[in-house]
Enzyme design. Structure first.
Site, PDB file in Angstrom:
ATOM      1  N   ALA A 345       0.854  -1.179   0.000  1.00 27.71           N
ATOM      2  CA  ALA A 345       0.000   0.000   0.000  1.00 27.71           C
ATOM      3  C   ALA A 345       0.894   1.233   0.000  1.00 27.71           C
ATOM      4  CB  ALA A 345      -0.884  -0.004   1.242  1.00 27.71           C
ATOM      5  N   GLU A 347       0.904   5.445   1.154  1.00 26.64           N
ATOM      6  CA  GLU A 347       0.189   6.414   1.981  1.00 26.64           C
ATOM      7  C   GLU A 347       0.010   7.777   1.332  1.00 26.64           C
ATOM      8  OE1 GLU A 347       3.299   5.228   2.612  1.00 26.64           O
ATOM      9  OE2 GLU A 347       4.601   6.786   3.418  1.00 26.64           O
ATOM     10  N   ASN A 348      -0.183   7.883   0.002  1.00 30.96           N
ATOM     11  CA  ASN A 348      -0.401   9.183  -0.626  1.00 30.96           C
ATOM     12  C   ASN A 348      -1.401   9.970   0.207  1.00 30.96           C
ATOM     13  OD1 ASN A 348       0.986   8.090  -2.994  1.00 30.96           O
ATOM     14  ND2 ASN A 348      -0.896   6.898  -3.216  1.00 30.96           N
ATOM     15  N   HIS A 380      -1.843   1.200   9.324  1.00 31.14           N
ATOM     16  CA  HIS A 380      -0.480   1.649   9.011  1.00 31.14           C
ATOM     17  C   HIS A 380      -0.518   2.888   8.103  1.00 31.14           C
ATOM     18  CE1 HIS A 380       3.872   0.761   7.976  1.00 31.14           C
ATOM     19  NE2 HIS A 380       3.526   1.512   6.934  1.00 31.14           N
ATOM     20  N   GLU A 381      -1.290   2.801   7.038  1.00 30.65           N
ATOM     21  CA  GLU A 381      -1.307   3.901   6.073  1.00 30.65           C
ATOM     22  C   GLU A 381      -1.953   5.146   6.678  1.00 30.65           C
ATOM     23  OE1 GLU A 381       0.566   3.387   3.658  1.00 30.65           O
ATOM     24  OE2 GLU A 381       0.665   1.213   3.925  1.00 30.65           O
ATOM     25  N   HIS A 384       0.297   7.175   8.793  1.00 32.07           N
ATOM     26  CA  HIS A 384       1.192   8.048   8.019  1.00 32.07           C
ATOM     27  C   HIS A 384       0.562   9.403   7.681  1.00 32.07           C
ATOM     28  CE1 HIS A 384       4.687   5.610   7.164  1.00 32.07           C
ATOM     29  NE2 HIS A 384       4.035   4.675   6.516  1.00 32.07           N
ATOM     30  N   GLU A 403       8.782   4.653   8.761  1.00 24.54           N
ATOM     31  CA  GLU A 403       8.194   3.324   8.574  1.00 24.54           C
ATOM     32  C   GLU A 403       8.134   2.525   9.873  1.00 24.54           C
ATOM     33  OE1 GLU A 403       6.437   2.668   6.345  1.00 24.54           O
ATOM     34  OE2 GLU A 403       7.056   3.884   4.644  1.00 24.54           O
TER      35      GLU A 403
HETATM   36 ZN   LIG Z   1       4.599   2.825   5.685  1.00 22.73          ZN
END
Ligand SMILES: [Zn+2]
Ligand SMILES: *[C@@H]1O[C@H](CO)[C@@H](O)[C@H](O)[C@H]1NC(C)=O
Ligand SMILES: *[C@@H]1O[C@H](CO)[C@@H](O)[C@H](O)[C@H]1NC(C)=O
Ligand SMILES: *[C@@H]1O[C@H](CO)[C@@H](O)[C@H](O)[C@H]1NC(C)=O
Ligand SMILES: *[C@@H]1O[C@H](CO)[C@@H](O)[C@H](O)[C@H]1NC(C)=O
Length: 960
Positions: A345, A347-348, A380-381, A384, A403
């Protein structure tokens, strides 16, 4: 990027490790997405530069350096892009674009360097760009422009100087290829209702934004983006910010739609994203009015596959808002599932992109493990969106903090969305133990690198490693635990407030945590946050702590898994750490101790008869633990008499530590084997999973020699009670256990029982599969158990079962289901079927290119398939090298997969021979993996010579 970058953890769980009579080992069904090499070479307007790529000779010219000078600072970009989703007359897919970037001059200069890669730039009076001054300022004339391909710059030399404080516009127009190379602005194809669909999507991290439009492509060069996308009518365009206008217009005599987006927040180029597709979506709004949408293929959305992700997005966003004490920084949150995607994936900001298996959940076909993976990847995304996107690390050398942080807090966010799962404990399995495995090799490296050591795109790409993600997560968890969660969260939120919309370096976070600590009443550390953390992030590896309970002596030593390994890398800290040790004495939690030297006497750890010491309580620290023999014996006897006195995660720790200490010849292997004896009474997932992974090492070593029979007999004895337990609680395998992790343990029970031949097991899996074959439209197998059942049935069957599995694979409409079948097809024991499957794997009509190397990896983990896969790859070396040689991760994974069982002198000589024979073609990104394979095989040969006999004797005596 999501962790799935290299391994899709949580998927199917390592329970697939044991399946079928051959005990085929398939670790975590890791879907390795290859980076297809771009089929295009750089296409340049400037023939002089394209003909002879500049040789990287030492030069002091600014355009030969990979880092931008600090003379200019971008403010905003106006970008219009138009992807063409039909092939042009030259058989190519292209996009066209116009970009205006407004930048401010910071230091006087007559040179503009801006990243541009593989774009054909339009010439204006022979120049690649136009420059205009802002608010009455006159821009100097352009002297010359050219493309510097090595460093990926458009170079613009000026006749006069730009003035500090003044702003300028740089205008470019360009054409790029919309290739299917998974990088930059690219295209993806998929089939829907028998029709080929094409969509245009992006992956900018780390250095591909420059392939979509000319830009100052460094994370600290933040700017506002005004984006317009032109696309076919009937398609939808998405970008980081909310769309504010869609107009149907005619451009170049073509009827198209123009979608305009509101200005983005100030952000880094690597987070820019576009998606042009005919996807549909579902949505809701959170309390603060933030629009949340999940996008995917129409059919997937119609089938409700996006519902789960939508249902957890809001709770997770709310969790992070309160955890960071900062509201969600944008007005919308889009999440898109893409059929072709390199990492797990990305994270835009405001437009997160996912591989389908990381976002889509189909209750009919997806397993519980798939659901868990979605929860953790989404978490997770979304983590961010603040940490990484709102505040960005200045340069890629600190990637580990970005990360590692997301990999740690993903458990907290997922736990909030699914409070009954107990998911926080799983960090032990999926990050800590995974990090231990690579960090105990001499080839490991420190978490943090010096800024000047990371320059080229290849060096940047190397930063996305297990160390950055998993070790990063483990040391941040340790930090958060010794600071306490409230102190950690407070410091974190102050850090985010100070650097919002800007960038920072890792020591900025340490400073804020220190401040937060200093303000906390009664809290004190023996050293500053900075001093403690430096030892964990600036030197590689971790310590093994040895506790001698006869004297209370506690000491530390750099842990290396190979006995005679020599460490070549120096450390300014001498491979010593400041270690926070939480511990228990006979079931009671004691005060934490800090080990600040090589060794120290800690009186409370001297114990009297019958007491035991257990260090690293709840596995909060990133280290292994060893004890004097007497204490080991007392721990073993505690496990035997009442294992519940020891916390679940510590039971997993004891198993994992013991096996690794034995591999390093620090303790006797029979002691490690004895830690598995209590498993007859263990019902929890985490210890079983840890045991399986440790034993997996033995399967790799012994599945082709005489130890194997005794090993299997022993395991059969150990798993039988677990199998019977699950038979009972699942009403004879007709119901799913209620507990989340019980469902994982059930899979272990079934696969290990069938694998070792526990009576009644294979009959069950065979009958389910047969039923399915008789009526392919109704799959009677519960999604949780499919991986295991498919693999067992195909292993036990012949061509009919295989062909049926293959048919179902081709028909599968859910990605997670397709992966299960693709892995299971590698379980057959019929050599010609395996050989044919190997041939299929490199035929893109049959197996997607992105799945080729992982399919070969599955085959190589089958004891019968391994030599076939090894021969196949050797025979087709030139092909593999051509297709995968420069794609860094997949290729090295392929090499390690096909050689992972090697443990004999003959295999070692084959490996060396292979290295010699192909020296001319080379090994590209697999060079290190090949070297590691040779080292690993050498070490195994040595280990076996010393340990094979006692291991055999132990299994024989225990299985009797
Ligand atoms: Zn990440
Ligand atoms: C860039 O876009 C903004 C917002 O649409 C507009 O005000 C500005 O004039 C544009 N600048 C250029 C040079 O196109
Ligand atoms: C191409 O680049 C060279 C410098 O390498 C430069 O001298 C030349 O003017 C450029 N040509 C064009 C057409 O931009
Ligand atoms: C870029 O220019 C080269 C040389 O003229 C040409 O071969 C190539 O097809 C062009 N690429 C695109 C995407 O237009
Ligand atoms: C390990 O222990 C076994 C049995 O207790 C013994 O036979 C063997 O020699 C020991 N091995 C080593 C390397 O000490």
């Amino acid at each position: 990027m999501g962790k799935g970058y290299y391994i899709s953890k949580h998927l199917a769980t390592a329970a697939m490790i044991l399946a079928a009579i051959a005990l085929v080992t398939i670790i975590a069904l890791s879907v390795v997405y290859n980076r297809e090499k771009s089929k295009n070479t750089a296409k340049l307007t400037n023939a002089t530069t394209s003909a002879v790529p500049p040789t990287p000779k030492p030069s002091n010219e600014p355009w030969d350096k990979y880092r931008l000078p600090d003379t200019l600072s971008p403010q905003y970009y106006n970008i219009t892009l138009w992807p063409r989703l039909v092939m042009d007359a030259n058989g190519m897919y292209i996009f066209t674009g116009i970009s205006d970037v407004m930048f401010t001059c910071v230091k006087k200069t007559d040179l503009i360097l801006i990243h541009s890669n593989k774009l054909n730039l339009t010439l204006f009076n022979g120049r690649h760009a136009k420059l205009t001054g802002m608010s009455g300022v006159t821009a100097p004339a352009i002297k010359s422009t050219w493309l510097q391909t090595q460093t990926q710059y458009l170079v613009i030399q000026l006749k006069g100087k730009l003035n500090p404080g003044k702003s300028y516009w740089l205008h470019t127009e360009f054409t790029g290829e919309l290739a299917d190379d998974l990088e930059g602005f690219y295209r993806s194809e998929y089939m829907e209702d028998g029709e080929k669909k094409i969509i245009a999507i992006t992956q900018m991290q780390a250095t591909y934004a420059r392939k979509a439009f000319p830009c100052f492509d460094e994370p600290a060069m933040k700017a506002v983006f005004n984006i317009i996308l032109i696309h076919d009518r009937g398609m939808t365009a998405l970008s980081n910010s909310q769309e504010i206008r869609t107009e149907d217009v005619i451009i170049d005599e073509m009827p198209v739609t123009r979608t305009t987006f509101e200005p983005t927040a100030r952000m880094s180029t690597y987070l820019v994203a576009f998606v042009v597709s005919d996807f549909s979506y579902i949505n809701n709004e959170d309390k603060a009015g933030v629009l949340v949408r999940i996008w995917a293929r129409k059919k997937a959305i119609d089938d409700g596959q996006g519902d789960y992700a939508l249902s957890i997005t809001q709770p997770i966003l709310e969790f992070f808002e309160s955890y960071y004490n900062t509201s969600y920084p944008l007005s919308k949150s889009d999440q898109v599932a893409l059929p072709d995607f390199n990492s797990g994936a990305m994270e835009n900001w405001g437009l997160v992109t996912y591989r389908e298996t990381a976002l889509l959940y189909d209750p009919q076909t997806s397993a519980n493990g798939n659901k868990q993976r979605i929860a953790t990847v989404v978490s997770h995304e979304l983590a961010h969106m603040w940490f990484g996107n709102l505040v960005t690390l200045k340069w890629w050398n600190d990637l580990w903090l970005n990360e590692g942080f997301a990999s740690y807090v993903e458990y907290l966010g997922a736990d909030h969305a699914e409070p009954t799962w107990n998911i926080k404990d799983q960090i032990i399995l999926y990050d800590m133990q995974r990090a231990f495995a690579v960090d105990s090799l001499t080839s490991s490296h420190p978490l943090s690198r010096k800024e000047e050591e990371v320059n080229t795109p290849a060096e940047i790409s190397e930063m996305f490693s297990t160390i950055s993600y998993s070790k990063g997560a483990a040391v941040l968890k340790m930090l958060s635990e010794f600071l306490t969660e409230p102190v950690f969260a407070k410091g974190l939120s102050n850090y985010l407030k100070q650097f919002a919309f800007g960038s920072s370096v890792h020591s900025d976070l340490w400073d804020h945590l220190q401040k937060s600590l200093d303000q906390a009443p009664g809290m004190k550390l023996p050293r500053s946050v900075h001093e403690i953390m430096s030892r964990w992030i600036l030197q590689m590896g971790f310590p093994v702590i040895t506790i001698d309970t006869r004297t209370g002596n506690v000491s530390q030593k750099h842990f290396l898994v190979e006995k005679d390994a020599v460490v070549e890398r120096n450390s300014e800290f001498n491979y010593e750490w400041f270690v926070p040790i939480k511990w228990m004495k006979k079931g009671q939690v004691q005060d934490q101790m800090w080990l600040l030297q090589k060794s120290a006497i800690h009186k409370p750890m001297k114990v009297s008869k019958g007491e035991w010491v257990l260090a690293n309580h709840n596995v909060s620290g990133y280290f292994r633990v060893n004890y004097d023999h007497g204490n080991w014996e007392r721990l073993l006897s505690q496990l035997e008499t009442n294992h519940q006195t020891i916390p679940v995660v510590n039971r997993a720790q004891i198993l994992d530590d013991a096996f690794n200490l034995a591999r390093a010849s620090i303790i006797n292997i029979t002691l490690a084997l004895r830690t598995t004896k209590y498993l007859v009474r263990e019902r929890e997932y985490i210890p079983w999973e840890a045991a399986l992974r440790s034993l997996n090492y033995f399967f790799q070593l012994f599945d082709r020699n005489e130890v194997y029979g005794a090993l299997q007999a022993y395991l059969k004895k150990q798993v039988k009670p677990l199998f019977e337990h699950f038979g009972t609680i699942s009403s004879n395998w007709t119901k799913v256990p209620n507990g989340h992790t019980d469902q994982f343990t059930q899979i272990i029970a079934l696969s290990l029982a069938c694998g070792t031949g526990v009576e009644g097991c294979r009959e069950i899996t065979k009958s389910w599969f047969k039923k399915w074959m008789q009526n392919p439209r109704v799959n009677p197998i519960h999604p949780n158990l499919r991986s295991t059942v498919y693999c067992n049935a195909i292993a036990a069957g012949g061509a009919d079962e295989w062909n049926f599995g293959w048919q179902m694979f081709q028909k599968a409409t859910v990605a997670a289901e397709a992966v299960k079948l693709r892995a299971a097809l590698a379980c057959t024991k019929v050599p010609w079927l395996l050989n044919r499957y190997l041939e299929y794997s490199i035929n893109p009509e049959k197996i997607r290119k992105q799945d080729a190397t992982s399919t070969i990896g599955y085959i190589a983990s089958n004891v019968i398939g391994q030599p076939l896969a090894w021969n196949f790859v050797r025979a087709n070396w030139d092909y593999f090298f051509k297709v995968y040689g420069t794609g860094s991760f997949t290729f090295s994974r392929l090499i390690s997969d096909i050689t992972s069982k090697f443990c004999t002198p003959f295999e070692l000589s084959q490996l060396k021979r292979f290295q010699k024979d192909n020296a001319e073609t080379g090994f590209g990104s697999g060079t290190q993996a090949l070297q590691q394979a040779i080292e690993r095989t050498t070490a195994k040969i040595k280990w076996l010579a010393e340990n094979k006999e006692p291991v055999l004797q132990w299994f024989i005596s225990e299985s009797a």
